[in-house]
Scaffold this motif. Structure first.
Motif, PDB file in Angstrom:
ATOM      1  N   MET A  27      23.769  19.915-114.858  1.00 43.49           N
ATOM      2  CA  MET A  27      23.944  18.702-114.054  1.00 43.49           C
ATOM      3  C   MET A  27      25.026  18.904-113.006  1.00 43.49           C
ATOM      4  N   ARG A  28      26.123  19.525-113.388  1.00 43.52           N
ATOM      5  CA  ARG A  28      27.196  19.796-112.421  1.00 43.52           C
ATOM      6  C   ARG A  28      26.711  20.742-111.323  1.00 43.52           C
ATOM      7  N   ASN A  29      26.012  21.793-111.728  1.00 43.76           N
ATOM      8  CA  ASN A  29      25.515  22.760-110.749  1.00 43.76           C
ATOM      9  C   ASN A  29      24.557  22.125-109.751  1.00 43.76           C
ATOM     10  N   ALA A  30      23.714  21.236-110.222  1.00 47.00           N
ATOM     11  CA  ALA A  30      22.698  20.619-109.368  1.00 47.00           C
ATOM     12  C   ALA A  30      23.237  19.442-108.562  1.00 47.00           C
ATOM     13  N   SER A  31      24.365  18.891-108.968  1.00 39.41           N
ATOM     14  CA  SER A  31      24.850  17.662-108.335  1.00 39.41           C
ATOM     15  C   SER A  31      25.304  17.866-106.897  1.00 39.41           C
ATOM     16  N   ASP A  32      25.784  19.036-106.547  1.00 35.95           N
ATOM     17  CA  ASP A  32      26.243  19.259-105.175  1.00 35.95           C
ATOM     18  C   ASP A  32      25.129  19.043-104.151  1.00 35.95           C
ATOM     19  N   ARG A  33      23.896  19.322-104.529  1.00 33.32           N
ATOM     20  CA  ARG A  33      22.783  19.152-103.598  1.00 33.32           C
ATOM     21  C   ARG A  33      21.828  18.050-104.056  1.00 33.32           C
TER      22      ARG A  33
ATOM     23  N   ASP B 238      23.177  30.041-114.378  1.00 31.48           N
ATOM     24  CA  ASP B 238      24.076  29.448-113.388  1.00 31.48           C
ATOM     25  C   ASP B 238      23.592  29.705-111.971  1.00 31.48           C
ATOM     26  N   ALA B 239      23.150  30.925-111.713  1.00 24.02           N
ATOM     27  CA  ALA B 239      22.653  31.253-110.370  1.00 24.02           C
ATOM     28  C   ALA B 239      21.420  30.411-110.037  1.00 24.02           C
ATOM     29  N   LEU B 240      20.531  30.262-110.986  1.00 22.07           N
ATOM     30  CA  LEU B 240      19.304  29.500-110.765  1.00 22.07           C
ATOM     31  C   LEU B 240      19.595  28.030-110.514  1.00 22.07           C
ATOM     32  N   THR B 241      20.445  27.439-111.322  1.00 22.01           N
ATOM     33  CA  THR B 241      20.698  26.001-111.201  1.00 22.01           C
ATOM     34  C   THR B 241      21.642  25.654-110.063  1.00 22.01           C
ATOM     35  N   SER B 242      22.297  26.649-109.497  1.00 26.29           N
ATOM     36  CA  SER B 242      23.201  26.423-108.367  1.00 26.29           C
ATOM     37  C   SER B 242      22.569  26.759-107.020  1.00 26.29           C
ATOM     38  N   HIS B 243      21.451  27.420-107.027  1.00 23.79           N
ATOM     39  CA  HIS B 243      20.865  27.945-105.788  1.00 23.79           C
ATOM     40  C   HIS B 243      20.325  26.823-104.901  1.00 23.79           C
ATOM     41  N   SER B 244      20.640  26.875-103.636  1.00 21.69           N
ATOM     42  CA  SER B 244      20.255  25.802-102.712  1.00 21.69           C
ATOM     43  C   SER B 244      18.750  25.717-102.480  1.00 21.69           C
TER      44      SER B 244
ATOM     45  N   ASN C 120       3.990  23.541-106.929  1.00 23.87           N
ATOM     46  CA  ASN C 120       5.288  24.179-106.793  1.00 23.87           C
ATOM     47  C   ASN C 120       5.226  25.662-107.156  1.00 23.87           C
ATOM     48  N   THR C 121       6.266  26.376-106.770  1.00 23.98           N
ATOM     49  CA  THR C 121       6.486  27.717-107.292  1.00 23.98           C
ATOM     50  C   THR C 121       7.536  27.600-108.385  1.00 23.98           C
ATOM     51  N   THR C 122       7.617  28.607-109.242  1.00 20.21           N
ATOM     52  CA  THR C 122       8.548  28.529-110.357  1.00 20.21           C
ATOM     53  C   THR C 122       9.415  29.782-110.448  1.00 20.21           C
ATOM     54  N   VAL C 123      10.640  29.560-110.846  1.00 22.84           N
ATOM     55  CA  VAL C 123      11.530  30.640-111.264  1.00 22.84           C
ATOM     56  C   VAL C 123      11.970  30.255-112.671  1.00 22.84           C
TER      57      VAL C 123
ATOM     58  N   VAL D 146      10.474  25.085-104.831  1.00 18.97           N
ATOM     59  CA  VAL D 146      10.887  25.965-105.927  1.00 18.97           C
ATOM     60  C   VAL D 146      11.443  25.114-107.071  1.00 18.97           C
ATOM     61  N   VAL D 147      10.873  25.308-108.255  1.00 28.27           N
ATOM     62  CA  VAL D 147      11.340  24.627-109.456  1.00 28.27           C
ATOM     63  C   VAL D 147      11.977  25.680-110.368  1.00 28.27           C
ATOM     64  N   GLY D 148      13.228  25.483-110.703  1.00 27.74           N
ATOM     65  CA  GLY D 148      13.924  26.363-111.632  1.00 27.74           C
ATOM     66  C   GLY D 148      13.761  25.839-113.045  1.00 27.74           C
ATOM     67  N   GLN D 149      13.438  26.733-113.971  1.00 32.85           N
ATOM     68  CA  GLN D 149      13.164  26.317-115.335  1.00 32.85           C
ATOM     69  C   GLN D 149      13.877  27.235-116.316  1.00 32.85           C
ATOM     70  N   ILE D 150      14.453  26.616-117.338  1.00 32.30           N
ATOM     71  CA  ILE D 150      15.151  27.376-118.373  1.00 32.30           C
ATOM     72  C   ILE D 150      14.609  26.907-119.720  1.00 32.30           C
ATOM     73  N   THR D 151      14.141  27.878-120.517  1.00 31.37           N
ATOM     74  CA  THR D 151      13.513  27.549-121.791  1.00 31.37           C
ATOM     75  C   THR D 151      14.373  28.018-122.966  1.00 31.37           C
ATOM     76  N   PRO D 152      14.213  27.364-124.113  1.00 31.50           N
ATOM     77  CA  PRO D 152      14.979  27.728-125.304  1.00 31.50           C
ATOM     78  C   PRO D 152      14.297  28.857-126.085  1.00 31.50           C
ATOM     79  N   TRP D 153      14.974  29.300-127.124  1.00 36.85           N
ATOM     80  CA  TRP D 153      14.511  30.426-127.940  1.00 36.85           C
ATOM     81  C   TRP D 153      13.489  30.038-128.992  1.00 36.85           C
ATOM     82  N   ASN D 154      13.430  28.764-129.384  1.00 40.71           N
ATOM     83  CA  ASN D 154      12.701  28.411-130.603  1.00 40.71           C
ATOM     84  C   ASN D 154      11.180  28.344-130.462  1.00 40.71           C
ATOM     85  N   PHE D 155      10.665  28.053-129.298  1.00 40.08           N
ATOM     86  CA  PHE D 155       9.221  28.022-129.057  1.00 40.08           C
ATOM     87  C   PHE D 155       8.951  28.718-127.725  1.00 40.08           C
TER      88      PHE D 155
END
Length: 192
Positions: free
Chosen positions: A156-162, A132-138, A90-93, A64-73
């Protein structure tokens, strides 16, 4: 097949003129075509070594790959993030920017026609909730984000635990350099 519909959604969502929105949809389609073609060339390789050893490279999807996109494009960034994730198995969220989710949601509808259930997922909403939920999910094994440096630090903080790997494109300001030998009229038109 749905160029006009995607163009209209992109224009309504982002406020861009229809001709600009159409150009961006076409560019996103080209990205998707590129990554679809690239998927055919990803392979394992055996490396030469001593005769009593076997060394090889095997490429494995993250899952599972979590992806977050900006507003401009909006659509270009969907293609830019989802394309390589799918091409590598991969699958994507995907969490699109809360201001511009329409083409991402419409893309997910189209993807459901050709991809198995659960391969392409779009979760709209605000960053402090969905992001936050996406980037923290195990179960999210890789994160790709384009946006501000401040939010990138949170990710980075959210992902660092794992120790989840991240691809972060942060704080871009689209610099435009005009050299002395440039055609000034073309440069001005491009910046505008």
């Amino acid at each position: 097949d749905n160029l006009d519909e995607f163009t209209l959604l992109e224009s309504l969502d982002s406020g861009k003129p229809l001709d600009v929105a159409e150009g961006e949809i076409k560019r996103g389609i080209k990205y998707l075509e590129y990554y679809a073609g690239l998927s055919r060339s990803i392979e394992g390789k055996q490396l030469p070594y001593d005769s009593d050893a076997l060394i090889y490279t095997r490429r494995e999807p993250y899952g599972v790959v979590g992806q977050i996109t900006p507003w401009n494009f909006p659509f270009v960034m969907v293609a830019y993030k989802v394309g390589p994730a799918l091409a590598t198995g991969n699958t994507t969220v995907l969490k699109p920017a809360e201001q511009t989710p329409l083409t991402a949601l419409r893309f997910a509808q189209e993807a459901q026609k050709v991809a198995p259930d659960g391969v392409v997922n779009v979760v709209p909403g605000f960053g402090h909730e969905g992001g936050d939920a996406l980037t923290s999910h195990s179960d999210v094994r890789k994160i790709a984000f384009t946006g501000s440096t401040e939010v990138g630090k949170t990710i980075m903080r959210n992902a660092s635990d794992r120790a989840a790997p991240e691809t972060l494109e942060l704080g871009g300001k689209s610099p435009f350099i005009v050299f002395p030998d440039a055609d000034i009229d073309v440069a001005v038109e491009s910046v505008a």
